[in-house]
Scaffold this motif. Structure first.
Motif, PDB file in Angstrom:
ATOM      1  N   LEU A   1       0.819  -1.206   0.000  1.00  0.00           N
ATOM      2  CA  LEU A   1       0.000   0.000   0.000  1.00  0.00           C
ATOM      3  C   LEU A   1       0.855   1.260   0.000  1.00  0.00           C
ATOM      4  O   LEU A   1       0.518   2.261  -0.638  1.00  0.00           O
ATOM      5  CB  LEU A   1      -0.932   0.003   1.214  1.00  0.00           C
ATOM      6  N   ALA A   2       1.985   1.219   0.724  1.00  0.00           N
ATOM      7  CA  ALA A   2       2.886   2.377   0.762  1.00  0.00           C
ATOM      8  C   ALA A   2       3.466   2.659  -0.623  1.00  0.00           C
ATOM      9  O   ALA A   2       3.559   3.818  -1.057  1.00  0.00           O
ATOM     10  CB  ALA A   2       4.009   2.143   1.773  1.00  0.00           C
ATOM     11  N   LYS A   3       3.851   1.598  -1.326  1.00  0.00           N
ATOM     12  CA  LYS A   3       4.390   1.772  -2.682  1.00  0.00           C
ATOM     13  C   LYS A   3       3.314   2.302  -3.624  1.00  0.00           C
ATOM     14  O   LYS A   3       3.571   3.172  -4.471  1.00  0.00           O
ATOM     15  CB  LYS A   3       4.954   0.452  -3.192  1.00  0.00           C
ATOM     16  N   ARG A   4       2.093   1.796  -3.499  1.00  0.00           N
ATOM     17  CA  ARG A   4       0.999   2.266  -4.347  1.00  0.00           C
ATOM     18  C   ARG A   4       0.707   3.742  -4.065  1.00  0.00           C
ATOM     19  O   ARG A   4       0.482   4.525  -4.988  1.00  0.00           O
ATOM     20  CB  ARG A   4      -0.261   1.433  -4.093  1.00  0.00           C
TER      21      ARG A   4
ATOM     22  N   TYR B   1       1.707   6.906   4.689  1.00  0.00           N
ATOM     23  CA  TYR B   1       1.764   5.466   4.431  1.00  0.00           C
ATOM     24  C   TYR B   1       3.150   4.892   4.709  1.00  0.00           C
ATOM     25  O   TYR B   1       3.320   3.693   4.922  1.00  0.00           O
ATOM     26  CB  TYR B   1       1.419   5.176   2.971  1.00  0.00           C
ATOM     27  N   ALA B   2       4.178   5.719   4.696  1.00  0.00           N
ATOM     28  CA  ALA B   2       5.558   5.236   4.730  1.00  0.00           C
ATOM     29  C   ALA B   2       5.927   4.644   6.093  1.00  0.00           C
ATOM     30  O   ALA B   2       5.423   5.083   7.129  1.00  0.00           O
ATOM     31  CB  ALA B   2       6.507   6.388   4.418  1.00  0.00           C
TER      32      ALA B   2
ATOM     33  N   LYS C   1      11.466   5.569   6.896  1.00  0.00           N
ATOM     34  CA  LYS C   1      11.628   5.829   5.462  1.00  0.00           C
ATOM     35  C   LYS C   1      10.731   6.965   4.966  1.00  0.00           C
ATOM     36  O   LYS C   1      10.446   7.066   3.778  1.00  0.00           O
ATOM     37  CB  LYS C   1      11.324   4.561   4.658  1.00  0.00           C
ATOM     38  N   ARG C   2      10.294   7.810   5.873  1.00  0.00           N
ATOM     39  CA  ARG C   2       9.373   8.876   5.464  1.00  0.00           C
ATOM     40  C   ARG C   2      10.027   9.865   4.509  1.00  0.00           C
ATOM     41  O   ARG C   2       9.381  10.389   3.600  1.00  0.00           O
ATOM     42  CB  ARG C   2       8.818   9.609   6.692  1.00  0.00           C
ATOM     43  N   GLY C   3      11.303  10.134   4.704  1.00  0.00           N
ATOM     44  CA  GLY C   3      11.998  11.038   3.785  1.00  0.00           C
ATOM     45  C   GLY C   3      12.085  10.451   2.392  1.00  0.00           C
ATOM     46  O   GLY C   3      11.848  11.147   1.393  1.00  0.00           O
TER      47      GLY C   3
ATOM     48  N   ALA D   1       8.373  15.368   3.791  1.00  0.00           N
ATOM     49  CA  ALA D   1       8.542  14.756   5.107  1.00  0.00           C
ATOM     50  C   ALA D   1       8.732  15.822   6.183  1.00  0.00           C
ATOM     51  O   ALA D   1       8.105  15.774   7.249  1.00  0.00           O
ATOM     52  CB  ALA D   1       9.723  13.797   5.088  1.00  0.00           C
ATOM     53  N   PHE D   2       9.607  16.780   5.915  1.00  0.00           N
ATOM     54  CA  PHE D   2       9.925  17.819   6.897  1.00  0.00           C
ATOM     55  C   PHE D   2       8.662  18.590   7.302  1.00  0.00           C
ATOM     56  O   PHE D   2       8.336  18.724   8.485  1.00  0.00           O
ATOM     57  CB  PHE D   2      10.957  18.778   6.288  1.00  0.00           C
ATOM     58  N   PHE D   3       7.920  19.086   6.320  1.00  0.00           N
ATOM     59  CA  PHE D   3       6.739  19.892   6.612  1.00  0.00           C
ATOM     60  C   PHE D   3       5.628  19.046   7.237  1.00  0.00           C
ATOM     61  O   PHE D   3       4.950  19.499   8.165  1.00  0.00           O
ATOM     62  CB  PHE D   3       6.219  20.563   5.345  1.00  0.00           C
ATOM     63  N   SER D   4       5.435  17.811   6.760  1.00  0.00           N
ATOM     64  CA  SER D   4       4.390  16.950   7.326  1.00  0.00           C
ATOM     65  C   SER D   4       4.623  16.687   8.804  1.00  0.00           C
ATOM     66  O   SER D   4       3.685  16.669   9.612  1.00  0.00           O
ATOM     67  CB  SER D   4       4.341  15.615   6.570  1.00  0.00           C
TER      68      SER D   4
END
Length: 455
Positions: free
Chosen positions: A18-21, A153-154, A158-160, A371-374
């Motif tokens: 799901l993360a890849k999608r 989803y990440a 690995k969010r970055g 990632a930073f702003f989220s």
């Protein structure tokens, strides 16, 4: 030996799938978004002035008018950010993302069908402005939602990397738009102005169809679902006291919002030097062929497809702030040489400086922003916070091509004021990054708590 000791659980495998999608869906959506915007910016520099704002005595006046329309779309962005941010935070990310994609794509396609001023008079620029406003309204909610889907989803570590996928869509959109425009710009001027310029706008229909197909298959993000469950556990009285996302944002997250806006300002002012202003400068004040400038932008964006991911992944290891500072420093160093090289008509160096400035400078800045702003905002205000972080500065950024073109006209093509303003904006962004908390270890499932700096 139990299979679970060797292979990931079924739940983990499903989460990864799901993360890849979600990452691909974000990439395709932002590719459409930036394809739309880049072809409008390129058309503003090359043809819109002649077709919609003709001025035989001084063609630069037509270009100024075209960039004014380019800027109009940026005024609609914050409104779109508020509207789609509200619905995305209250009711989910998916519906907002599908709606924004339809709005952007339809307006872009219709621009490709517009009659020109010579055909219908004043109605031509009026319709162009209206479609630009619709486009800007949709974009206002697009980037924030696409970034959130990828980041939420990440996996936590690995969010970055996953967050860089919307930015890769930016680079793909630039490659596609500049490649298509580079091809049509080789047409004789009469064919370019009669039908060639329409081709990039009409081709957007293909990207829209692909983007909608992928986005309709998305489910809500685990982070949003977890936040909704937490909210459902609150008492009816507590739920009744819940503020609108924008009210909560301005009450509890003003500092993160201002810092993110400052970072966005530095990145975008620098980015538009490469994306539109460099083309205007080369077209009007140098002998560098416009096709080579467009191809240089395409080559740089092709490299950025990799560097966005590289810098996003690097920020998972060394932190978001460090990567953003790297990008700011690169931008400060290359801004003045960027114009010197174009002014010297140095063709090979033009390609080199475009790659360095965009793939490394913008790559580090832009690659880490999702990632930073989220991570600076909690779940129930994250869509609104992320959208407004990007879109409020866009009101000023949208006027930047117009202001820079006016500065070039006022200085007879001397780019030093533009370069100086760009360096100042990059310094502002770098200072804001240094003042922000390091967020790459932040808990993304928090509902209302303020972000805490990782130690």
């Amino acid at each position: 030996m139990a299979p679970s000791a060797i292979t990931p659980s079924a739940a983990e495998q499903e989460r990864t799938t799901l993360a890849k999608r979600a990452a691909v869906a974000s990439l395709v959506g932002t590719a459409v978004e930036w394809y739309d915007y880049f072809i409008f910016g390129t058309a503003s520099a090359l043809v819109f002035g002649k077709l919609f704002f003709p001025n035989e005595e001084d063609p630069i006046i037509g270009t100024l008018s075209a960039f004014a329309v380019f800027g109009v779309g940026f005024f609609a962005r914050p409104v779109g950010g508020v509207v789609f941010g509200h619905f995305g935070d209250k009711f989910g990310r998916k519906a907002a993302l599908v709606t924004t994609l339809i709005m952007m794509g339809a307006s872009t396609f219709l621009i490709g069908l517009l009659p020109t001023t010579s055909q219908i008079g004043i109605w031509a620029p009026i319709l162009l402005v209206l479609l630009r406003l619709v486009q800007g309204f949709g974009v206002g909610g697009e980037w924030g939602g696409a970034s959130l889907v990828a980041v939420e989803y990440a996996p936590a570590h690995k969010r970055g990397a996953y967050g860089s996928f919307p930015q890769i869509g930016n680079a793909i959109g630039l490659v596609l738009s500049t490649s298509v425009f580079a091809a049509v710009s080789m047409l004789p001027d009469d064919q370019l102005l009669s039908w060639g310029w329409r081709v990039p706008f009409l081709l957007s229909a293909v990207l829209i169809a692909v983007g909608l197909f992928i986005r309709f298959k998305l489910t809500e993000t685990p982070t949003f679902q977890a936040a909704q469950e937490k909210l459902e556990q609150q008492s009816a009285e507590e739920q009744g006291k819940e503020r609108m996302p924008i009210a909560e944002l301005f009450k509890r997250f003003k500092r993160p919002l201002l810092l993110a806006m400052g970072m966005r300002l530095g990145e975008a002012v620098f980015g538009y030097i490469i994306l539109t202003i460099g083309l205007t400068f080369a077209e009007n004040y140098t002998d560098v062929p416009r096709t080579h400038v467009l191809i240089a932008g395409s080559v740089a964006a092709a490299f950025a497809i990799y560097t966005y991911y590289f810098f996003g992944k690097l920020s998972d290891r060394i932190g978001r702030r460090a990567v953003f500072v790297i990008g700011s420093l690169v931008g400060i160093v290359v801004t003045f040489p960027f114009f010197w090289i174009l002014d010297a008509d140095a063709l090979v160096l033009t390609y080199v400086i475009y790659v360095v400035a965009y793939a490394i400078g913008v790559g580090a800045l832009y690659g880490v922003e999702p990632a930073f702003f989220s991570e600076l905002f909690s779940t129930k205000v994250r869509y609104t916070g992320l959208s407004l972080s990007a879109q409020i500065p866009s009101v000023f950024i949208g006027l930047w091509p117009l202001a820079s073109t006016a500065l070039l006209a006022a200085t007879d093509g001397d780019p030093w004021p533009i370069a100086l303003i760009t360096v100042i904006a990059l310094l502002i962004g770098m200072v804001c990054a240094l003042l922000a908390p390091e967020t790459n270890k932040t808990d993304m499932t928090r509902v209302g708590e303020d972000p805490e700096e990782s130690r």
